[in-house]
Design an enzyme around this catalytic site. Sequence first.
Site, short mmCIF file in Angstrom:
data_model
loop_
_atom_site.label_atom_id
_atom_site.label_comp_id
_atom_site.label_asym_id
_atom_site.label_seq_id
_atom_site.Cartn_x
_atom_site.Cartn_y
_atom_site.Cartn_z
N SER A 24 76.72 42.75 60.22
CA SER A 24 76.19 42.11 58.96
C SER A 24 76.90 40.98 58.38
O SER A 24 76.38 40.35 57.23
CB SER A 24 76.28 43.37 57.98
OG SER A 24 77.61 43.79 57.77
N CYS A 81 106.53 56.81 62.41
CA CYS A 81 107.28 55.95 63.28
C CYS A 81 106.58 54.85 63.79
O CYS A 81 107.01 54.00 64.71
CB CYS A 81 108.08 56.65 64.39
SG CYS A 81 106.94 57.30 65.64
N ASP A 88 84.15 51.59 69.62
CA ASP A 88 83.68 52.55 70.28
C ASP A 88 83.85 52.47 71.87
O ASP A 88 83.49 53.53 72.56
CB ASP A 88 82.02 52.63 70.20
CG ASP A 88 81.43 51.47 70.45
OD1 ASP A 88 81.76 50.74 71.42
OD2 ASP A 88 80.46 51.19 69.68
N HIS A 128 89.05 45.51 64.78
CA HIS A 128 89.23 46.61 64.26
C HIS A 128 89.84 47.74 64.91
O HIS A 128 89.60 48.96 64.25
CB HIS A 128 87.88 47.01 63.16
CG HIS A 128 87.59 45.73 62.41
ND1 HIS A 128 86.21 45.64 61.97
CD2 HIS A 128 88.11 44.83 61.71
CE1 HIS A 128 86.21 44.68 61.24
NE2 HIS A 128 87.33 44.08 61.21
N ASN A 144 84.00 46.44 66.95
CA ASN A 144 83.53 47.76 67.32
C ASN A 144 84.75 48.48 67.89
O ASN A 144 85.49 47.95 68.56
CB ASN A 144 82.48 47.62 68.27
CG ASN A 144 81.18 47.25 67.75
OD1 ASN A 144 80.97 46.90 66.38
ND2 ASN A 144 79.84 46.96 68.67
N PRO A 189 67.97 41.71 64.34
CA PRO A 189 66.94 41.89 63.71
C PRO A 189 66.69 41.50 62.26
O PRO A 189 65.57 41.28 61.76
CB PRO A 189 66.50 43.48 63.83
CG PRO A 189 67.58 44.16 64.57
CD PRO A 189 68.90 42.97 64.56
C1 BJW Z 1 71.53 45.00 65.08
C2 BJW Z 1 70.75 46.20 65.68
C3 BJW Z 1 70.48 45.72 67.20
C4 BJW Z 1 70.91 46.77 63.71
N1 BJW Z 1 70.61 44.53 67.76
N2 BJW Z 1 71.95 44.04 65.51
C5 BJW Z 1 87.59 38.00 51.77
C6 BJW Z 1 88.54 37.68 52.46
C7 BJW Z 1 89.48 38.55 53.31
C8 BJW Z 1 89.30 40.08 52.93
C9 BJW Z 1 88.36 40.27 51.91
C10 BJW Z 1 87.44 39.40 51.40
N3 BJW Z 1 86.77 40.07 50.32
C11 BJW Z 1 87.13 41.49 50.80
C12 BJW Z 1 88.07 41.47 51.52
C13 BJW Z 1 88.74 42.87 51.94
C14 BJW Z 1 87.98 43.59 53.03
C15 BJW Z 1 86.44 43.35 53.05
O1 BJW Z 1 85.99 42.44 53.84
N4 BJW Z 1 85.69 44.07 52.23
C16 BJW Z 1 84.07 43.54 52.14
C17 BJW Z 1 83.24 44.82 52.43
C18 BJW Z 1 83.78 42.94 50.89
N5 BJW Z 1 88.74 43.23 54.24
C19 BJW Z 1 89.42 44.32 54.60
O2 BJW Z 1 90.10 45.11 54.00
C20 BJW Z 1 90.03 43.83 56.15
N6 BJW Z 1 91.50 43.61 56.01
C21 BJW Z 1 92.14 42.60 55.12
O3 BJW Z 1 91.44 41.85 54.67
O4 BJW Z 1 93.43 42.77 55.29
C22 BJW Z 1 94.00 41.55 54.33
C23 BJW Z 1 95.72 41.88 54.50
C24 BJW Z 1 96.39 40.82 54.86
C25 BJW Z 1 97.79 41.13 55.06
C26 BJW Z 1 98.13 42.51 54.58
C27 BJW Z 1 97.58 43.41 54.24
C28 BJW Z 1 96.05 43.23 54.12
C29 BJW Z 1 90.08 45.03 57.01
C30 BJW Z 1 88.64 45.42 57.13
C31 BJW Z 1 88.57 46.48 58.22
C32 BJW Z 1 86.96 46.88 58.34
N7 BJW Z 1 87.12 48.35 58.77
C33 BJW Z 1 85.81 48.82 59.33
C34 BJW Z 1 86.28 50.69 59.62
C35 BJW Z 1 86.73 50.54 61.11
C36 BJW Z 1 87.10 52.02 61.39
C37 BJW Z 1 85.69 52.73 61.72
O5 BJW Z 1 84.96 52.51 62.53
O6 BJW Z 1 85.32 53.42 61.26
O7 BJW Z 1 85.43 48.00 60.31
S1 BJW Z 1 84.47 49.01 57.89
C38 BJW Z 1 83.23 48.64 59.22
O8 BJW Z 1 82.78 47.36 58.75
C39 BJW Z 1 83.62 48.76 60.44
C40 BJW Z 1 82.88 47.43 60.95
O9 BJW Z 1 83.66 46.67 62.25
C41 BJW Z 1 82.71 46.54 59.84
C42 BJW Z 1 81.69 45.45 60.13
O10 BJW Z 1 80.47 46.06 60.01
P1 BJW Z 1 79.57 45.80 61.19
O11 BJW Z 1 79.92 45.87 62.59
O12 BJW Z 1 79.03 44.19 60.94
O13 BJW Z 1 78.21 46.65 60.91
P2 BJW Z 1 77.23 46.73 59.61
O14 BJW Z 1 76.69 48.16 59.65
O15 BJW Z 1 77.67 46.19 58.59
O16 BJW Z 1 75.93 45.62 60.46
C43 BJW Z 1 75.26 46.19 61.46
C44 BJW Z 1 74.31 44.96 61.54
O17 BJW Z 1 73.77 45.07 63.05
C45 BJW Z 1 73.19 44.68 60.64
O18 BJW Z 1 73.20 43.39 60.62
C46 BJW Z 1 71.94 45.14 61.36
O19 BJW Z 1 70.77 44.30 61.05
C47 BJW Z 1 72.19 44.80 63.03
N8 BJW Z 1 71.64 45.59 63.69
N9 BJW Z 1 70.50 47.16 65.03
C48 BJW Z 1 71.32 43.70 66.92
N10 BJW Z 1 69.84 46.62 67.85
#
Ligand code: BJW
Length: 252
Positions: free
Chosen positions: A191, A132, A106, A121, A104, A216
């Site tokens: 997720s 720079c 936030d 992240h 997160n 959930p």
């Molecule tokens: C509740 C609830 C309640 C609801 N209580 N639960 C395989 C290996 C490595 C990389 C990859 C790979 N395949 C693909 C990739 C690339 C890519 C990736 O993973 N893509 C997938 C989508 C397939 N990854 C990347 O690009 C990463 N970098 C990378 O791999 O670099 C390699 C590299 C190396 C060397 C040089 C150059 C490159 C970077 C990933 C960056 C992600 N960024 C974001 C945006 C951040 C900025 C912003 O906030 O805007 O991060 S994307 C977004 O998703 C954000 C989050 O941190 C991230 C994860 O999401 P999260 O937190 O899980 O949220 P949700 O919405 O998905 O899920 C919420 C959950 O909560 C749900 O399950 C609900 O049920 C639950 N919930 N209420 C508890 N009350």
Amino acid sequence: MSNFEPSAALKDLLRSAGPVLALTGAGVSAESGLATFRGPGGLWEGHDPMTLATPEAFARDPDLVWRFYSWRRTRAAAASPNGAHLALAALDEAIAEFLLATQNVDGLHERAGSRRMVRLHGSLWRLRCVRCQDEQDEFREDLDPLPPRHSCGGLLRPGVVWFGEPLPWESFERAVALARRARLVLVAGTSGMVYPAASIPQVARDAGAYVVEINPERTPLSHLAEERFEGPAGAALPRILEAAGIPVRESA
Ligand code: BJW
């Protein structure tokens, strides 16, 4: 488990000195009123994340990307930490060897009092110059006109990690290192779809950790969990900790 009663095994692990690792995602801030990314009502619903959360999107339309992040910052500033943030801050105080790895951006974990944490992240509250690479911790409110510029003349960007960008190496390494030694790993509100953060519970499980998921919904990580709490983390985590005798504050 729907009444959030932890097993005897989980209570023992929480009462031990650790090591304990927690991995959190956007779901832990849902009860603070902040939208998650995926699913109904999520930030990405009806939007292609590639138009907002990639370096290419920023190069193409920095103004649009900044408006998105300014709106997110305003929402985060108005939100308060919930029971999940407060419970994880209580664990930080109670467990000798502990690390919170959050995806997160936030700032709610910090505001709840978590100290031993890594931000995988980045942060909504940091700025980085694309020319720079200077990083600024102190967030400036006077970002008008958008997009803001650094004193060197380069564009300033939000200090978050976008798709295709590497995670902060040292932070990720700290999380993986603890995953390899942890006895207990709590996975809350993610997720499990975004890598490499989503690989951390598998590393821990392979090394013998007891993995617990609080969400959930089922996720691609659910099969790794010995114990699952199907409910909101803000309600579940304080109940789980209190059942193990760890007090959780009611507000930050
Ligand atoms: C509740 C609830 C309640 C609801 N209580 N639960 C395989 C290996 C490595 C990389 C990859 C790979 N395949 C693909 C990739 C690339 C890519 C990736 O993973 N893509 C997938 C989508 C397939 N990854 C990347 O690009 C990463 N970098 C990378 O791999 O670099 C390699 C590299 C190396 C060397 C040089 C150059 C490159 C970077 C990933 C960056 C992600 N960024 C974001 C945006 C951040 C900025 C912003 O906030 O805007 O991060 S994307 C977004 O998703 C954000 C989050 O941190 C991230 C994860 O999401 P999260 O937190 O899980 O949220 P949700 O919405 O998905 O899920 C919420 C959950 O909560 C749900 O399950 C609900 O049920 C639950 N919930 N209420 C508890 N009350």
